[in-house]
Design a protein around this motif. Sequence first.
Motif, PDB file in Angstrom:
ATOM      1  N   GLU A   9       0.900  -1.225   0.062  1.00  0.00           N
ATOM      2  CA  GLU A   9      -0.018   0.146   0.145  1.00  0.00           C
ATOM      3  C   GLU A   9       0.677   1.112   0.149  1.00  0.00           C
ATOM      4  O   GLU A   9       1.748   1.378   0.745  1.00  0.00           O
ATOM      5  N   ASN A  10       0.547   2.265  -0.868  1.00  0.00           N
ATOM      6  CA  ASN A  10       1.340   3.232  -1.007  1.00  0.00           C
ATOM      7  C   ASN A  10       2.685   3.216  -1.203  1.00  0.00           C
ATOM      8  O   ASN A  10       3.498   4.053  -0.475  1.00  0.00           O
ATOM      9  N   GLY A  11       3.267   2.254  -1.843  1.00  0.00           N
ATOM     10  CA  GLY A  11       4.581   2.042  -2.276  1.00  0.00           C
ATOM     11  C   GLY A  11       5.301   1.213  -1.152  1.00  0.00           C
ATOM     12  O   GLY A  11       6.649   1.165  -1.052  1.00  0.00           O
ATOM     13  N   THR A  12       4.647   1.101   0.074  1.00  0.00           N
ATOM     14  CA  THR A  12       5.281   0.211   1.340  1.00  0.00           C
ATOM     15  C   THR A  12       4.741  -1.024   1.348  1.00  0.00           C
ATOM     16  O   THR A  12       3.875  -1.354   1.101  1.00  0.00           O
ATOM     17  N   PHE A  13       5.749  -1.984   1.790  1.00  0.00           N
ATOM     18  CA  PHE A  13       5.628  -3.396   1.619  1.00  0.00           C
ATOM     19  C   PHE A  13       5.544  -3.756   3.224  1.00  0.00           C
ATOM     20  O   PHE A  13       6.574  -3.691   3.988  1.00  0.00           O
ATOM     21  N   TYR A  14       4.371  -4.523   3.548  1.00  0.00           N
ATOM     22  CA  TYR A  14       4.314  -4.739   5.100  1.00  0.00           C
ATOM     23  C   TYR A  14       4.181  -6.395   4.784  1.00  0.00           C
ATOM     24  O   TYR A  14       3.504  -7.044   4.313  1.00  0.00           O
ATOM     25  N   SER A  15       4.298  -6.894   6.126  1.00  0.00           N
ATOM     26  CA  SER A  15       4.095  -8.225   6.749  1.00  0.00           C
ATOM     27  C   SER A  15       2.749  -7.940   7.330  1.00  0.00           C
ATOM     28  O   SER A  15       2.885  -7.486   8.418  1.00  0.00           O
ATOM     29  N   THR A  16       1.813  -8.669   7.235  1.00  0.00           N
ATOM     30  CA  THR A  16       0.574  -8.553   7.775  1.00  0.00           C
ATOM     31  C   THR A  16       0.134  -9.928   8.187  1.00  0.00           C
ATOM     32  O   THR A  16       0.226 -11.009   7.619  1.00  0.00           O
ATOM     33  N   ASP A  17      -0.472  -9.936   9.730  1.00  0.00           N
ATOM     34  CA  ASP A  17      -1.052 -11.334  10.055  1.00  0.00           C
ATOM     35  C   ASP A  17      -2.668 -11.474  10.036  1.00  0.00           C
ATOM     36  O   ASP A  17      -3.045 -10.733   9.475  1.00  0.00           O
ATOM     37  N   GLN A  18      -2.828 -12.672  10.622  1.00  0.00           N
ATOM     38  CA  GLN A  18      -4.456 -12.781  10.489  1.00  0.00           C
ATOM     39  C   GLN A  18      -5.212 -11.960  11.369  1.00  0.00           C
ATOM     40  O   GLN A  18      -6.450 -11.757  11.177  1.00  0.00           O
ATOM     41  N   GLN A  19      -4.737 -10.872  12.130  1.00  0.00           N
ATOM     42  CA  GLN A  19      -5.315  -9.881  12.618  1.00  0.00           C
ATOM     43  C   GLN A  19      -5.251  -8.597  11.919  1.00  0.00           C
ATOM     44  O   GLN A  19      -5.779  -7.493  12.523  1.00  0.00           O
ATOM     45  N   GLY A  20      -4.588  -8.405  10.962  1.00  0.00           N
ATOM     46  CA  GLY A  20      -4.332  -7.414   9.933  1.00  0.00           C
ATOM     47  C   GLY A  20      -3.302  -6.476  10.828  1.00  0.00           C
ATOM     48  O   GLY A  20      -3.136  -5.449  10.281  1.00  0.00           O
ATOM     49  N   THR A  21      -2.563  -6.845  11.609  1.00  0.00           N
ATOM     50  CA  THR A  21      -1.518  -5.984  12.191  1.00  0.00           C
ATOM     51  C   THR A  21      -0.365  -6.169  11.294  1.00  0.00           C
ATOM     52  O   THR A  21       0.261  -7.237  10.832  1.00  0.00           O
ATOM     53  N   LYS A  22       0.235  -4.927  11.106  1.00  0.00           N
ATOM     54  CA  LYS A  22       1.336  -4.934  10.070  1.00  0.00           C
ATOM     55  C   LYS A  22       2.576  -4.503  10.370  1.00  0.00           C
ATOM     56  O   LYS A  22       2.781  -3.322  11.212  1.00  0.00           O
ATOM     57  N   GLU A  23       3.734  -4.626   9.856  1.00  0.00           N
ATOM     58  CA  GLU A  23       5.021  -4.411  10.203  1.00  0.00           C
ATOM     59  C   GLU A  23       5.855  -4.475   8.662  1.00  0.00           C
ATOM     60  O   GLU A  23       5.740  -5.085   7.802  1.00  0.00           O
ATOM     61  N   VAL A  24       6.547  -3.281   8.698  1.00  0.00           N
ATOM     62  CA  VAL A  24       7.220  -3.001   7.461  1.00  0.00           C
ATOM     63  C   VAL A  24       8.304  -4.127   6.952  1.00  0.00           C
ATOM     64  O   VAL A  24       9.016  -4.562   8.015  1.00  0.00           O
ATOM     65  N   VAL A  25       8.038  -4.677   6.018  1.00  0.00           N
ATOM     66  CA  VAL A  25       9.322  -5.812   5.371  1.00  0.00           C
ATOM     67  C   VAL A  25      10.638  -5.025   5.570  1.00  0.00           C
ATOM     68  O   VAL A  25      10.976  -4.257   4.806  1.00  0.00           O
ATOM     69  N   LYS A  26      11.727  -6.086   6.135  1.00  0.00           N
ATOM     70  CA  LYS A  26      13.085  -5.363   6.000  1.00  0.00           C
ATOM     71  C   LYS A  26      13.679  -6.680   5.397  1.00  0.00           C
ATOM     72  O   LYS A  26      13.381  -7.798   4.988  1.00  0.00           O
TER      73      LYS A  26
END
Length: 387
Positions: free
Chosen positions: A370-387
């Motif tokens: 989303e918006n040029g950023t890549f996240y890891s998201t879990d089964q609750q929709g909690t997101k962390e930026v991919v490193k």
Amino acid sequence: MKFKRIFIYACATIVLYFGIGALLLNFEIIQRLYIFPGWSIKHGATDEDSSTVSADGPIIIYRDGKILNYQVVPSPKGFTASVAEISENDSLQCYVDETGDRFRFLLNNSVQVQPSEYSRPAKILALSDIEGNFKGFKSILQGNGVIDSQFNWTFGANHLVLNGDFFDRGLQVTECLWLIYKLENEAEKQGGKVHFILGNHEMMNLKGQLKYLRDKYEHNADTLKLPYADWYARESALGRWLRTKNVVEKIGDLLFVHAGIRKDFPKEYTIQQINENVRAAIDKVFKKGEQAKDIFIGNESPIWYRGISNEEESQQNLENTLIRFKASKMIVGHTIVDQIKSLYQGKVIDIDLDHKTNSDQGKMYALWIENGTFYSTDQQGTKEVVK
């Protein structure tokens, strides 16, 4: 003496059967050697497989001008086979034995080959290698707002990318496929898209190479009196649908492929031509040893190549491949990593996780863009930026 000769002939026949069978298994000429009805040895089987007859279907077959719906359905005594003629407009129900879920869908009147390139939407959820794990698949889709509790598409004009390998190892392959099939239709009505990209396990099943097939499916095929090879043949609804899919797709400037495109893949082929050649290979009969060398579905093809995930290529070679396809990143599955992560200075993102282990622990992860950023998201929709 007569009894003795019969006994010797019987023993010799058994020895010959198992001797020849073992040889054929070893060279993968056959995938399964039957010992007794319902008991067999599979090629490459390393773990005991206790799966047996359980809920499955619908398996839709077009035959002699009729549409036949085969299902294994729950009954007071366990499970029974059901075969019924249906019409194109009938609503079909898929029952998921593991979770107790049910959802309904309609058949497509026609299926069309999918485009190879798309504009980039506002949001993308991407995951790969679900391998028949309906419970985990459901949780990650619901937790990220792709579907609601009734399995309806709620992701609007956004895209869901399924990066291959939904077959084998798990026990809800059919159910996962029908959910994807259902969501594909619903997404397009809202301006969204479901991308189902073929992986090596899709290709293996379409070509009748069943090394990793769970016993459940052989038992269900016997129960239905419908060979497993027919489930995904050209005369089946899912077989027709799968033959419209791609192995490489470009969404905006992002290149999605199950395994990866190697640095020395022949440069004369466009994305569309790669996809056309892979689809042609589905029903092509290869001579012994030829398939493994085939550039489109062989050992170093986009559905099998591990060199990128294993970081065996140089940074420059990887970037040259991206430049060739006018892409900024390559998103791959196929090779398991411990977490969704970037490789090659952010030019590659690997999204293949051990979903079975994760979902058994109540966890699931996917890639959110989303918006040029890549996240890891879990089964609750909690997101962390991919490193």
